[in-house]
Every structure is written in C-alpha cells, then in structure tokens.
Design a protein around this motif. Structure first.
Motif, PDB file in Angstrom:
ATOM      1  N   MET A  71     -42.792 -72.750 -55.963  1.00 55.73           N
ATOM      2  CA  MET A  71     -44.143 -73.258 -56.189  1.00 55.73           C
ATOM      3  C   MET A  71     -44.459 -74.383 -55.206  1.00 55.73           C
ATOM      4  N   PRO A  72     -45.720 -74.529 -54.796  1.00 57.32           N
ATOM      5  CA  PRO A  72     -46.089 -75.666 -53.951  1.00 57.32           C
ATOM      6  C   PRO A  72     -45.784 -76.989 -54.655  1.00 57.32           C
ATOM      7  N   ARG A 201     -45.485 -59.053 -62.901  1.00 57.62           N
ATOM      8  CA  ARG A 201     -46.338 -59.404 -61.766  1.00 57.62           C
ATOM      9  C   ARG A 201     -47.767 -58.958 -62.042  1.00 57.62           C
ATOM     10  N   SER A 202     -48.725 -59.807 -61.681  1.00 55.36           N
ATOM     11  CA  SER A 202     -50.125 -59.469 -61.924  1.00 55.36           C
ATOM     12  C   SER A 202     -51.044 -60.292 -61.029  1.00 55.36           C
ATOM     13  N   GLU A 207     -55.906 -64.316 -60.934  1.00 56.05           N
ATOM     14  CA  GLU A 207     -57.331 -64.543 -60.749  1.00 56.05           C
ATOM     15  C   GLU A 207     -57.946 -65.149 -62.002  1.00 56.05           C
ATOM     16  N   GLY A 208     -57.527 -64.656 -63.174  1.00 56.37           N
ATOM     17  CA  GLY A 208     -58.105 -65.130 -64.424  1.00 56.37           C
ATOM     18  C   GLY A 208     -57.786 -66.576 -64.747  1.00 56.37           C
ATOM     19  N   MET A 237     -46.879 -68.570 -56.858  1.00 64.61           N
ATOM     20  CA  MET A 237     -48.334 -68.652 -56.752  1.00 64.61           C
ATOM     21  C   MET A 237     -48.945 -67.363 -56.210  1.00 64.61           C
ATOM     22  N   VAL A 238     -48.177 -66.308 -56.223  1.00 65.27           N
ATOM     23  CA  VAL A 238     -48.668 -65.019 -55.728  1.00 65.27           C
ATOM     24  C   VAL A 238     -49.055 -64.124 -56.893  1.00 65.27           C
ATOM     25  N   ASP A 239     -48.059 -63.669 -57.646  1.00 62.74           N
ATOM     26  CA  ASP A 239     -48.350 -62.799 -58.786  1.00 62.74           C
ATOM     27  C   ASP A 239     -47.250 -62.806 -59.838  1.00 62.74           C
ATOM     28  N   GLY A 240     -46.286 -63.719 -59.734  1.00 63.57           N
ATOM     29  CA  GLY A 240     -45.155 -63.732 -60.651  1.00 63.57           C
ATOM     30  C   GLY A 240     -45.385 -64.599 -61.869  1.00 63.57           C
TER      31      GLY A 240
END
Length: 532
Positions: A71-72, A201-202, A207-208, A237-240
C-alpha cells in the motif's frame, strides 16, 4: 542421539521467527521447527503498530520491512465505520493509532503478514546460532528436571529426530500441541459463531469505495449481526481485498453464496474473483498460565481472538520480545528465576484486558447500540448517537497503553497491576514503555539504548547524578548485568521525562526512575533482573 540447543521454538510463523531473531541476536543457540516450507500467502495480520515497528528496528530489519509495503505510505491503517452497508449516509472515519504516533520511535505500517514473515525469515537466516527445521512437524514434547525434548518428523514421511534444550517455546497457534501436551489450560468466551474469511480481487469494489476517504478497512455495523462486523480490508490499491463476516454455523465452501454475501455487505453488486475462502470460529481465549516448567507459550498459542483491532500479531510479537530477552538473560547467567516467572505475570493480564475490554466489550457495545438506536425509528436520535459513538471509538487508541506497573521485576507503585489500560504521556513512568526523545547529539534516545539495561542520566556536572551513575554501575558489575549509561543535559526537551535518572530494560520498558541515587542501587538492580 538428541541434537542439543538452549531453546527449541515450535512454530515458525511471525511470532516464532521473531523470537528466534530476538534470541539469535543475543547469541542463544536455538532450533525452530515449522511444518510449512514457505509462509502461507493469506493476507491476515496486516496492521502493524508503532510498537511492533520498534521491534523490527531493534531486530535490524525495519528498512527491509518497509520496503515490502504494498500500500502507498500515505494510506493510514485506520478504517471507516459504516452503518448497514457501504452505501449508507451514516459513516465515520475516526483517527485511531495516528493519535498516539508521537509517543513511539517508529511509525506504524501495513502489509500482509506473509511479507513480514519473509523479512523475519531473511533476518533469521543471517544469525548463525539459529538452526531451522522447515518442513518438519512436531510429534511430541516432554520435560524433566534436566531438560526438555521435542520429537520431530519430516513432513515428506522420512526422518524423525529428537531435539533437546533447556527450554521449549510453543508458538504453534491456537490449536497448540505444545500447550496441550504441557498441560496448560485456557479459558475465555465462546461466541458459538462461525466466521468466513474471503480473499478476492475486484475492480468494481475499488471503484465503489471512492466515496470514502482513503483508508485500509471498512467496517460495517448491521443491526442483524448482534455486534459482529462485516468488514472489508485492502490488500493493495489495485483490486486486492479480504473480507470477514459471520455466517451460519453449518456453512461450507459448497453450500453458501459468498458472492451474494459480499454484495449484501456492500449494498451494490461488483465483479468478484476469489483467491481464498476459509472459516474460523469466533472466540476470545487466554491460557491460564504462559509457562509449565521448562515450557513456555507465546502468540496465538497463549491467546486467541477475532481479528478486530489488529491485536493478534502485534501482541504475539510483544510476547516474543518480552520472553526472548528474559530467556537470554537467564541462559547467560545474569537473569534470575523471577525474570522468567515475570513473563506470565506481565503478558497474561494484558491480553486478558484486551479480550474482555477491547474486543468482547466492543462487540457487546455495538450490539446494544444497534438495538437501542435506529434511523428508521428516530433519525435525529440515531444521528446524534452515531456521532457520539464514533467519538468514543476514536478515543480507544489513547487509552490502550499496555504497561507492567504491577510486575515483580519493576519498581512500580504499591498496589499496581499490569494492564492494557493506561494513558500516553512523555513522562517516564516505572513499568511503562519509554517515550522517544531527542538528545543533544541530534540522535534519538532509542538510537542509544543498549542490548542490556540502559541508564539514562540527565544532568551534566551534577554530583548527585554522578553518584547515581557510579552506584548503578557498581551494582550492575556485581551482578554481571550488562549496563550502558547515556549521559546528557537535563534540558532541550528531555525535562518532559520529569526524571533525571531512568533505568530502561532491554525491551524499552522503564523499571525505575528518580532524581537521586536510590538508597540501595544493588537492591534495585537485583530486583529488576529477577534475583530478589
């Protein structure tokens, strides 16, 4: 013929490996037995507190740990609390551990447990006094007045081996073989509730979540859940993501609609690609003792609980640090019997408080709150109560301050106890974690602490301070206790300690403080190393 060591560690998760690093850095010969060849890649135990990062600093691998972060750095470890689902108007993102940052030498961090394990394994591999048995399972343990023994077997069905040592430490999880075979019992609260852990993953969920401030976790308080949470956590921060929630006790991986549960919790549908689905039982349990003769337990073997608040891994690593230096002191000949006895005395009350007052009580408080207040019944009343509740939750981090005031190996006040309840302050207090502070050299006091005891002596050209230093040095030499003295002026911000003399033990806890030499420095030193 048994292969001999000073300590055998059963269980090579982060707590066991952390203990091996603590012992190995102190030159103690130890064996670590772990059935898995590699860390299990399930993203649990992600929130690492400031205190835990101090351990990694003293284990000489904090930079390596931070380099593993996914994560950042700007993403805080705290979360969002939401009513009913992620579309609700009622949500709050209170600061939590950010509020106590200044009282610790290291900043918190967040990364999956398996990455922290990789860092610890690499550090352990550099220590020549540690021998690892990865891919070996533990069959049995035994002990007598002379030694403790562990029988291990290769997981591939091949060899068996006998290991012998002065002490065994079980870091082998909630279903600990070491705890069971040593006869240590445990007690606690059984909630009779099955929980699910999903890793998935999503892009759609990513987005939500953009309606909220950037946070690590999203805790959903639903009136039907009786105080239990549904909560999403970020892996990256991608989809995990991972997700915990209560499910019917008869649920299996074949008979339950897990994707439907995710959509229900979120309040909207999104794409899902599962990486893992597993179950765990909701319980808060603590061993009735952390020691049986030559056998000790630590981490989940000593205390187990739901993953609420990030208490598990962080407390397990504190166990490892607390026990590790004490074992080393005893084996090196300068730590008395009382030092080993103090492990249970100090660590067990901390988790008893955590389980009762910070986990079980939180579940019950949430249950009562959601029964008492409802926006459907009285919108204005709920809105006001929700704000007040979130303010109280934010304050939890400020009163979670584990300390050992009541320990027999610190010079605490009469009638004091060891507890997880406390208050953060820069004042140096016996039994409490030493707050960081700057020195005239520009370095932090934490950068000057020794591997053994450290006497901070503030006041230059001060005869009383000079006398105190000589008294403690003489006492330490007599008991063969390693003691480093750090001298500096009593100004430049160091006066906030409100003590000119502070005796700090190897795990950065204060054992004595004052402004003049004690009447008997030898008696003080003897007590804090377990000889009196």
């Amino acid at each position: 013929m048994a292969e001999t060591f000073q300590v055998i560690i059963v269980g090579g998760g982060p707590v066991g490996v952390g203990l091996a690093v603590e012992l190995g850095q102190r030159g103690i010969s130890c064996a670590l037995v772990e059935r898995h060849l590699q860390p299990q890649r399930i993203p649990k135990g992600q929130n690492l507190t400031q205190r835990t990062l101090e351990h990694f600093y003293f284990w000489n691998c904090v930079k390596e740990l931070r380099a593993k972060r996914i994560m950042p750095a700007e993403v805080p470890t705290s979360g969002v609390n939401v009513y009913r689902d992620l579309t609700s108007k009622f949500w709050s993102a209170p600061e939590q551990r950010e509020l106590v940052q200044k009282y610790y030498f290291q900043e918190y961090d967040r990364l999956p447990q398996y990455l922290a394990e990789e860092v610890l394994r690499a550090r352990m591999a550099a220590l020549p006094s540690v021998k690892t048995f990865f891919g070996w399972g533990t069959e049995s343990i035994e002990q007598d007045e002379h030694a403790a023994r562990v029988t291990i077997a290769a997981r591939d069905g091949g060899a068996r081996q006998l290991l012998e040592a002065e002490f065994i430490v079980g870091c082998d999880g909630g279903h600990s073989l070491v705890r069971e075979q040593s006869g240590i019992t445990r007690s606690g609260a059984e909630f009779d509730q099955k929980m699910v852990l999903m890793v998935f993953r999503s892009k759609g969920l990513q987005e939500g979540l953009k309606r909220f401030p950037l946070k690590s976790t999203y805790n959903i308080m639903h009136p039907d859940l009786k105080g239990y949470w549904r909560f999403f956590g970020r892996v990256d921060m991608v989809d995990g993501f991972f997700f915990h929630a209560p499910v019917p006790n008869e649920s299996t991986t074949e008979n339950y609609d897990f994707e439907g549960l995710l959509h229900l919790a979120a309040g909207f549908e999104f794409d899902v690609a599962f990486d893992h689905v597993g179950f765990w039982d909701l319980r808060v349990a603590v061993a009735d003792d952390y020691r049986a003769g030559r056998v000790f337990i630590a981490g989940d073997a000593a205390h187990s609980h739901p993953p609420y608040g990030g208490f598990g891994l962080n407390n397990g690593l504190e166990d490892a640090t607390n026990l590790g230096w004490k074992l080393a002191a005893h084996l090196d000949g300068w730590g008395g019997k009382g030092l080993l006895d103090s492990y249970t005395e100090e660590r067990r009350p901390i988790f008893a408080d955590i389980g009762r007052d910070f986990i079980a009580a939180r579940i019950e408080e949430d249950r009562q709150f959601l029964e008492r207040y409802s926006p459907e019944r009285d919108y204005a009343e709920f809105e006001q109560a929700w704000k007040a509740r979130m303010t109280r939750i934010s304050g939890r981090a400020q009163v979670y301050e584990p300390h050992y005031e009541g320990s027999s190996v610190v010079m605490g006040p009469p009638g004091a106890v060891c507890s997880a309840h406390g208050k953060h302050t820069f004042t140096a207090r016996t039994g409490h974690h030493l707050p960081p502070n700057g020195l005239s050299s520009g370095r932090n006091v934490f950068e000057e602490l020794g591997d053994g005891y450290t006497l901070l002596a503030f006041g230059l050209n001060d005869r009383a301070i000079d006398a105190a230093v000589r008294g403690f040095e003489t006492a330490a030499r007599a008991l063969k206790v390693p003691l480093k003295v750090v001298r500096d002026s009593y100004d430049g911000g160091r006066e906030v300690y409100e003590s000119q003399l502070i005796l700090v033990r190897p795990d950065q806890y204060v054992v004595w403080n004052g402004d003049t030499v004690p009447a008997d420095a030898g008696a003080v030193m003897g007590r804090v190393v377990g000889w009196r």
